[in-house]
Design a protein around this motif. Structure first.
Motif, PDB file in Angstrom:
ATOM      1  N   ARG A 114       0.836  -1.204   0.000  1.00  0.00           N
ATOM      2  CA  ARG A 114       0.000   0.000   0.000  1.00  0.00           C
ATOM      3  C   ARG A 114       0.872   1.257   0.000  1.00  0.00           C
ATOM      4  O   ARG A 114       0.556   2.245  -0.668  1.00  0.00           O
ATOM      5  N   ARG A 137      -0.201   1.049 -12.446  1.00  0.00           N
ATOM      6  CA  ARG A 137      -1.052  -0.126 -12.708  1.00  0.00           C
ATOM      7  C   ARG A 137      -1.016  -1.078 -11.514  1.00  0.00           C
ATOM      8  O   ARG A 137      -2.046  -1.630 -11.108  1.00  0.00           O
ATOM      9  N   ALA A 140      -3.078   0.520  -8.539  1.00  0.00           N
ATOM     10  CA  ALA A 140      -4.508   0.791  -8.684  1.00  0.00           C
ATOM     11  C   ALA A 140      -5.371  -0.083  -7.786  1.00  0.00           C
ATOM     12  O   ALA A 140      -6.419   0.366  -7.295  1.00  0.00           O
ATOM     13  N   GLU A 141      -4.968  -1.308  -7.543  1.00  0.00           N
ATOM     14  CA  GLU A 141      -5.777  -2.209  -6.714  1.00  0.00           C
ATOM     15  C   GLU A 141      -5.605  -1.930  -5.231  1.00  0.00           C
ATOM     16  O   GLU A 141      -6.423  -2.355  -4.418  1.00  0.00           O
ATOM     17  N   GLU A 142      -4.543  -1.229  -4.872  1.00  0.00           N
ATOM     18  CA  GLU A 142      -4.245  -0.967  -3.461  1.00  0.00           C
ATOM     19  C   GLU A 142      -4.740   0.392  -2.991  1.00  0.00           C
ATOM     20  O   GLU A 142      -5.069   0.575  -1.819  1.00  0.00           O
ATOM     21  N   PRO A 144      -7.137   3.655  -4.349  1.00  0.00           N
ATOM     22  CA  PRO A 144      -8.016   4.186  -5.389  1.00  0.00           C
ATOM     23  C   PRO A 144      -7.512   5.438  -6.109  1.00  0.00           C
ATOM     24  O   PRO A 144      -7.672   5.534  -7.330  1.00  0.00           O
ATOM     25  N   ARG A 147      -5.629   4.729  -9.226  1.00  0.00           N
ATOM     26  CA  ARG A 147      -6.385   4.368 -10.431  1.00  0.00           C
ATOM     27  C   ARG A 147      -6.740   5.629 -11.224  1.00  0.00           C
ATOM     28  O   ARG A 147      -6.618   5.661 -12.456  1.00  0.00           O
ATOM     29  N   GLY A 170     -13.143   1.531 -11.555  1.00  0.00           N
ATOM     30  CA  GLY A 170     -13.109   2.137 -10.228  1.00  0.00           C
ATOM     31  C   GLY A 170     -14.490   2.554  -9.747  1.00  0.00           C
ATOM     32  O   GLY A 170     -14.852   2.343  -8.585  1.00  0.00           O
ATOM     33  N   ARG A 173     -16.557  -0.241  -8.566  1.00  0.00           N
ATOM     34  CA  ARG A 173     -16.081  -0.770  -7.287  1.00  0.00           C
ATOM     35  C   ARG A 173     -16.351   0.190  -6.135  1.00  0.00           C
ATOM     36  O   ARG A 173     -15.923  -0.043  -5.009  1.00  0.00           O
ATOM     37  N   GLU A 175     -15.344   3.415  -5.844  1.00  0.00           N
ATOM     38  CA  GLU A 175     -14.255   4.336  -5.545  1.00  0.00           C
ATOM     39  C   GLU A 175     -14.692   5.754  -5.892  1.00  0.00           C
ATOM     40  O   GLU A 175     -14.781   6.129  -7.057  1.00  0.00           O
TER      41      GLU A 175
END
Length: 252
Positions: A114, A137, A140-142, A144, A147, A170, A173, A175
């Protein structure tokens, strides 16, 4: 339970760091920050790095940033690598951007994914370096905001369609940070004002007050000055400087 904690606090062990830490955590769970701080401070004074880290967290929860940063430094000196990330957060709150970046680099080097994500996002905002694409890239999953930063990079490198896809993922999900740049993309790059309006309104519903200003600008373009004034007013009331400036312009 509260009475039990009170009794245990009265009979704090003099040199039992694990017991002090355990009691401090229970006190935190009950919102008793000053008493938890006392437990962690006593344990930290014995050289316990975990206690120093917990003390830093307790001080940060009270927005005592300078004291918190000192506690995190103590924890790091004792080998508590988890303190890198939170030290970065505290230094950022103190306005020390370079210090925060250095702390997040330390956290990333220690394997904190993170922190690596936050670092990639901050580096993009600072440098706008397209070489950060792979890092964004991964981030982005860790994180928001990373992203949204990736989408910004894609727009800047003439990949608007992929940027839209990234932001739509995003948004799906939940975000909140995805809605404003998604609305801007629909409006500025794809010429879809209806989709832009929907994105801005979704952003407002998700709590992004900046969307009021952009929605207001969109409504101005349609000739809906009353609707625009309302949006600028809502944004200004929520503390958005752009909305406040636009509202003053309309009122002059």
């Amino acid at each position: 339970m509260t009475e039990d904690l009170h009794e245990r606090l009265r009979h704090l062990p003099a040199a039992d760091a694990p017991a002090l830490i355990a009691l401090g955590r229970e006190l935190l769970d009950h919102g008793r920050l000053p008493e938890a701080e006392e437990c962690f401070r006593r344990a930290a004074a014995m050289g316990d790095a975990v206690a120093a880290f917990a003390l830093g967290n307790t001080l940060a929860a009270q927005e005592r940033w300078t004291e918190a940063s000192a506690a995190y430094e103590e924890a790091l000196a004792g080998g508590e690598a988890h303190a890198w990330h939170t030290l970065g957060v505290v230094l950022d709150e103190m306005g020390d951007e370079e210090g925060a970046l250095a702390a997040w680099r330390g956290a990333a080097d220690a394997g904190d994914t993170r922190a690596a994500a936050v670092l990639a996002s901050r580096e993009w905002c600072r440098t706008q370096d397209p070489a950060l694409e792979d890092a964004l890239r991964a981030a982005a999953e860790e994180f928001p905001p990373a992203r949204a930063d990736l989408a910004d990079l894609l727009r800047e490198t003439d990949r608007a369609v992929e940027a839209r896809f990234v932001l739509e993922v995003g948004a799906k999900r939940g975000e909140a940070v995805a809605w404003l740049p998604l609305g801007n993309l629909y409006c500025d790059e794809l010429g879809d004002d209806e989709a832009a309006e929907e994105a801005y309104r979704s952003g407002i519903a998700a709590g992004d007050v900046r969307c009021h200003h952009n929605l207001g600008v969109l409504l101005v373009g349609r000739g809906d000055h009353a609707g625009a004034t309302e949006q600028f007013g809502l944004g200004a009331a929520a503390g958005d400087e752009l909305a406040l400036a636009a509202l003053r312009l309309f009122q002059d």
